[in-house]
Design an enzyme around this catalytic site. Structure first.
Site, PDB file in Angstrom:
ATOM      1  N   PRO A  80       0.817  -1.215   0.000  1.00 58.51           N
ATOM      2  CA  PRO A  80       0.000   0.000   0.000  1.00 58.51           C
ATOM      3  C   PRO A  80       0.849   1.263   0.000  1.00 58.51           C
ATOM      4  O   PRO A  80       1.781   1.396   0.794  1.00 58.51           O
ATOM      5  CB  PRO A  80      -0.807  -0.144   1.283  1.00 58.51           C
ATOM      6  CG  PRO A  80      -1.003  -1.623   1.397  1.00 58.51           C
ATOM      7  CD  PRO A  80       0.294  -2.224   0.928  1.00 58.51           C
ATOM      8  N   CYS A  81       0.499   2.165  -0.918  1.00 59.48           N
ATOM      9  CA  CYS A  81       1.376   3.305  -1.192  1.00 59.48           C
ATOM     10  C   CYS A  81       0.925   4.596  -0.542  1.00 59.48           C
ATOM     11  O   CYS A  81       1.575   5.627  -0.700  1.00 59.48           O
ATOM     12  CB  CYS A  81       1.472   3.519  -2.703  1.00 59.48           C
ATOM     13  SG  CYS A  81      -0.125   3.883  -3.484  1.00 59.48           S
ATOM     14  N   GLN A  82      -0.193   4.600   0.195  1.00 55.57           N
ATOM     15  CA  GLN A  82      -0.685   5.847   0.756  1.00 55.57           C
ATOM     16  C   GLN A  82       0.348   6.592   1.600  1.00 55.57           C
ATOM     17  O   GLN A  82       0.409   7.827   1.571  1.00 55.57           O
ATOM     18  CB  GLN A  82      -1.945   5.603   1.598  1.00 55.57           C
ATOM     19  CG  GLN A  82      -3.163   5.227   0.773  1.00 55.57           C
ATOM     20  CD  GLN A  82      -3.286   3.726   0.601  1.00 55.57           C
ATOM     21  OE1 GLN A  82      -2.317   2.996   0.796  1.00 55.57           O
ATOM     22  NE2 GLN A  82      -4.468   3.259   0.235  1.00 55.57           N
TER      23      GLN A  82
END
Length: 387
Positions: A80-82
């Protein structure tokens, strides 16, 4: 060759790697809408998911990866890149959504011959540079784990000492990273992703990222001296370059060796206009016009005769963000889900599950299939040579 896919999302990375020759034994994703999309396409037996194994919907932190030791050649995924997104809060290593530790655990426990991980451009920001290096060194030395109560900077220092010690009897990977623009590899979209590729140290092989196959200069040449406009049967009154490209196009002295960047017009060719001809559009999956598109500061849509802007996941203001087509007459409309899938190079038989905003979120978070395939084919070739 067998693989395990983590943080699979709607399957862009996995489909591309499957096209490159990898068959996942397990595909792991926590989001139920993405899992519904994957399961529905598995049930429909679409070619792009042929030979896929089980779909595991749930928390990757409870998955036992040791059972895959000796059984898989590749671990892949997009943690996850958030935490690193330019549009997020930039919490990075203090963000509980950072799943790189789980990607590293999967490598440590399964010991694959190689891994491919991807993330957003924001990971390369100067403010995250130390953490970027921390991730890279952990991937190189996955068995050098953090001690109880050890903060990440102390762990980083210990990894640096281990990395420079010259003694590497444990599990070790040679890791290379690069920021790739998907448009340079035939994707009709300017989308930059950071790619981590690691190959196990005991394999007798060398590897480098594949060279770009497409360029903007080749597109400008095609639009000024080639047959781009005639090929698409564009009326002369509608032809022309954006003013910001005119000088660059005029300065080209010879035809570039690469292929042209693919444009939005290239991508959606053959699709009926879902707004003007909805009955014909029904022949294509997910091809329905969503009303209400409008321009606002920073979100002006993608010109028809350029590579598209980066598709967004719908968290940037108006749902769908700037996922719009900017017509030659100055008006805008939303891309349909099928048009967006074309921009992400998903096959036309792949069905997205959920509402328009939900499916656009899946697409906005996806890795372009063609980019994944190009990288995957290069890695697969090296693994076959090392076998």
């Amino acid at each position: 060759m067998k693989s395990v896919e983590l943080f699979a999302g709607a399957g862009g990375l996995g489909i591309g790697l499957h096209q490159a020759g990898f068959s996942p034994l397990n595909v792991i994703e926590w989001d139920r809408y993405c899992c519904d999309t994957l399961r529905e396409n598995l049930a429909r037996r679409v070619k792009s998911l042929k030979d896929w194994g089980e779909i595991t919907e749930g928390d990757v932190r409870i998955v036992d990866f040791k059972r895959y030791e000796g059984k898989v050649q590749l671990i892949s995924g997009g943690p996850p890149c958030q935490p690193f997104s330019l549009g997020g809060k930039h919490q990075a290593y203090d963000d509980t959504r950072d799943m790189f530790p789980q990607a590293i655990r999967a490598v440590r426990d399964a010991k694959p011959k190689a891994f491919i991980f991807e993330n957003v451009k924001g990971l390369t920001r100067a403010t995250f540079r130390n953490y970027f290096e921390y991730v890279r060194l952990q991937l190189e030395h996955p068995t050098v784990t953090a001690k109880d109560q050890e903060d990440w900077m102390s762990h980083l220092a210990r990894l640096e000492r281990h990395h420079t010690s010259g003694a590497r009897p444990d599990l070790h990977y040679r890791v290379v990273t690069r920021l790739l623009n998907a448009a340079d590899y035939g994707v009709p979209q300017r989308r930059e992703r950071v790619i981590f590729v690691g190959i196990r140290d005991d394999l007798n092989t060398e590897w480098s990222f594949p060279k770009p196959t497409h360029s903007i200069d080749a597109l400008l040449w095609d639009q000024t001296r080639g047959d781009y406009w005639d090929r698409h049967r564009v009326a002369k009154r509608d032809r022309g370059l954006n003013s910001r490209f005119l000088v660059r196009a005029r300065n080209l002295e010879e035809k570039p060796s690469e292929e042209s960047w693919r444009t939005v017009r290239d991508a959606i060719e053959g699709l009926p206009d879902a707004e003007k001809n909805p009955s014909a559009a029904k022949q294509f999956l997910n091809h329905r016009q969503q009303p209400g598109a409008r321009s606002y500061p920073g979100h002006t849509g993608s010109p028809l005769d350029e590579a598209a802007k980066t598709l967004k996941a719908g968290v940037h203001g108006v749902p769908g963000g700037e996922n719009m087509l900017f017509r030659p007459d100055g008006t805008v409309r939303y891309f349909t889900v099928r048009e967006s899938a074309r921009l992400q190079t998903f096959p036309d038989d792949f069905l997205f599950h959920g509402s328009w905003s939900e499916t656009m979120r899946q697409l906005g978070n996806a890795v372009p299939v063609m980019l994944a395939r190009k990288v995957g084919e290069s890695v697969a070739e090296q693994l076959r040579r090392a076998a």
